[in-house]
Design a protein around this motif. Structure first.
Motif, PDB file in Angstrom:
ATOM      1  N   GLN A 254      50.716   2.474  -8.326  1.00  0.00           N
ATOM      2  CA  GLN A 254      49.972   1.687  -9.306  1.00  0.00           C
ATOM      3  C   GLN A 254      50.425   0.230  -9.289  1.00  0.00           C
ATOM      4  O   GLN A 254      49.605  -0.699  -9.352  1.00  0.00           O
TER       5      GLN A 254
ATOM      6  N   ASN B 289      48.223  -2.956  -8.393  1.00  0.00           N
ATOM      7  CA  ASN B 289      48.142  -4.057  -9.353  1.00  0.00           C
ATOM      8  C   ASN B 289      48.283  -5.413  -8.663  1.00  0.00           C
ATOM      9  O   ASN B 289      47.499  -6.339  -8.902  1.00  0.00           O
TER      10      ASN B 289
ATOM     11  N   GLU C 218      41.372   5.735  -8.323  1.00  0.00           N
ATOM     12  CA  GLU C 218      42.201   5.979  -9.512  1.00  0.00           C
ATOM     13  C   GLU C 218      43.037   4.763  -9.891  1.00  0.00           C
ATOM     14  O   GLU C 218      43.110   4.382 -11.064  1.00  0.00           O
TER      15      GLU C 218
ATOM     16  N   LYS D 201      40.999   1.313 -10.752  1.00  0.00           N
ATOM     17  CA  LYS D 201      40.392   1.381 -12.084  1.00  0.00           C
ATOM     18  C   LYS D 201      41.397   1.094 -13.196  1.00  0.00           C
ATOM     19  O   LYS D 201      41.031   0.586 -14.253  1.00  0.00           O
ATOM     20  N   ASN D 202      42.675   1.382 -12.909  1.00  0.00           N
ATOM     21  CA  ASN D 202      43.716   1.147 -13.896  1.00  0.00           C
ATOM     22  C   ASN D 202      44.524  -0.126 -13.614  1.00  0.00           C
ATOM     23  O   ASN D 202      45.528  -0.380 -14.281  1.00  0.00           O
TER      24      ASN D 202
ATOM     25  N   THR E  92      46.060  -3.725 -13.450  1.00  0.00           N
ATOM     26  CA  THR E  92      46.262  -4.765 -14.456  1.00  0.00           C
ATOM     27  C   THR E  92      46.268  -6.148 -13.830  1.00  0.00           C
ATOM     28  O   THR E  92      46.687  -7.113 -14.463  1.00  0.00           O
TER      29      THR E  92
END
Length: 350
Positions: free
Chosen positions: A256, A260, A343, A346-347, A349
């Motif tokens: 993630q 980002n 996944e 979409k998340n 930041t």
């Protein structure tokens, strides 16, 4: 929700290429930071299929912007001249991620490896088929590939895949021309000038250099979505960060963070000029000609996404291209849903 797939062992041919990777550490470009990924101090090594290629520019640019450090990531960037070598480094476990073409995820799936793109840098190949000035009179389109020597970065690379597709699409069998592995940059330019190849597929800044030297002419330009549509019949997701699915599933926090920072870089690129981007890159990437390097970046910028999302119908275009010439994939039932995930974007930041 992503599907999970299980596959058999990688074909032995992929493993035989591993011996060529031992020297790649000399090309490393690393960041010094303390990783907090998954709470285990995870270090992430990423193999790039040519750090100085504009199509893979987000990798080095992310480092130069300080985004890895800001996210608390310990990232080491390594470089190999061709995407197929980055693929091999990934499946051998030498690195945790590869920056290369998305099409490798399909190729690997049919060889029994579960690999997925976690952030998509591009929506077009960024590739150019360029013909030498000497051969330009005889090679006016891919219909003229028969009997010719065509340069690719490496056998089994994405340039090899796309060259074969252009040939087959235009009525030339893959057995009717000779692919020649010439890498990129100076080796590609030399091969074109010396007649070792009649034409070949490459990217910027090599394209800009060839045109500046008047050593060749553009035959097929796939640096824009429109160019991709014309040559391939749709969007062609190419440069991406792809990883082994098992590693992604067991290091979601780290993945993630990686996504980002890359999404943040893509957004930064979309709001800055080619000259501003060139100014951020290592000085030696311009090879002494900053204006020409900025021109190369400007020509290729349209290929990049702004958000890291897989373009609609992109995986289907890639599958269609590979099935046109690759007998292994042609007869296989490829599960496209397992070759990429949205996944993390979409998340993101960023």
């Amino acid at each position: 929700m992503r599907k999970t797939a299980r596959y058999t062992a990688l074909a032995a041919s992929g493993l035989l290429a591993l011996s060529s990777l031992t020297a790649c550490a000399n090309d490393a470009a690393s960041t010094a930071a303390t990783s907090k990924g998954d709470g285990k101090g995870v270090k992430v090594k990423i193999m790039v299929g040519g750090l100085d290629k504009v199509i893979y520019l987000p990798a080095m640019l992310t480092q130069r912007l300080g985004y890895f450090d800001a996210e608390g990531l310990d990232v080491e960037l390594l470089s190999e001249p061709a995407g197929v070598q980055a693929e091999t480094a990934l499946v051998s476990g030498q690195v945790q991620g590869a920056v290369g073409f998305y099409d490798h995820t399909l190729d690997l799936q049919v060889k029994g490896k579960s690999v997925e793109s976690v952030v998509q840098f591009s929506q077009a190949p960024g590739e150019v088929e360029i013909v030498s000035t000497k051969a330009a009179g005889k090679v006016k389109s891919p219909k003229d590939f028969k009997g010719k020597k065509l340069g690719v970065t490496g056998l089994g690379s994405s340039t090899d895949f796309l060259t074969k597709y252009l040939a087959v699409k235009n009525g030339v069998n893959v057995s009717e021309f000779t692919p020649v592995a010439v890498g990129a940059g100076p080796t590609f330019v030399a091969a074109l000038q010396q007649g070792s190849i009649d034409a070949g597929m490459t990217t910027d800044p090599t394209v800009a250099t060839i045109l500046d030297k008047k050593a060749g002419k553009v035959l097929v330009d796939m640096r824009t979505p429109a160019g991709s549509q014309a040559a391939l019949g749709g969007p062609y997701p190419s440069s991406s960060l792809y990883m082994q699915t098992d590693w992604v599933n067991s290091h979601k926090s780290t993945v993630q963070k990686m996504v980002n920072v890359f999404v943040k870089t893509l957004k930064w690129m979309s709001t800055h000029s080619a000259t501003e981007i060139a100014d951020k890159m290592p000085a030696d990437y311009s090879q002494g000609n900053k204006f020409l390097y900025a021109t190369a970046i400007k020509s290729t910028l349209p290929m990049f996404t702004k958000d890291g999302v897989m373009p609609a119908n992109g995986p289907e275009t890639v599958e269609k291209v590979l099935k046109a010439f690759n007998p292994t994939i042609k007869d296989a039932n490829v599960d496209l849903d397992t070759t990429y995930t949205t996944e993390f974007v979409k998340n993101a930041t960023g």
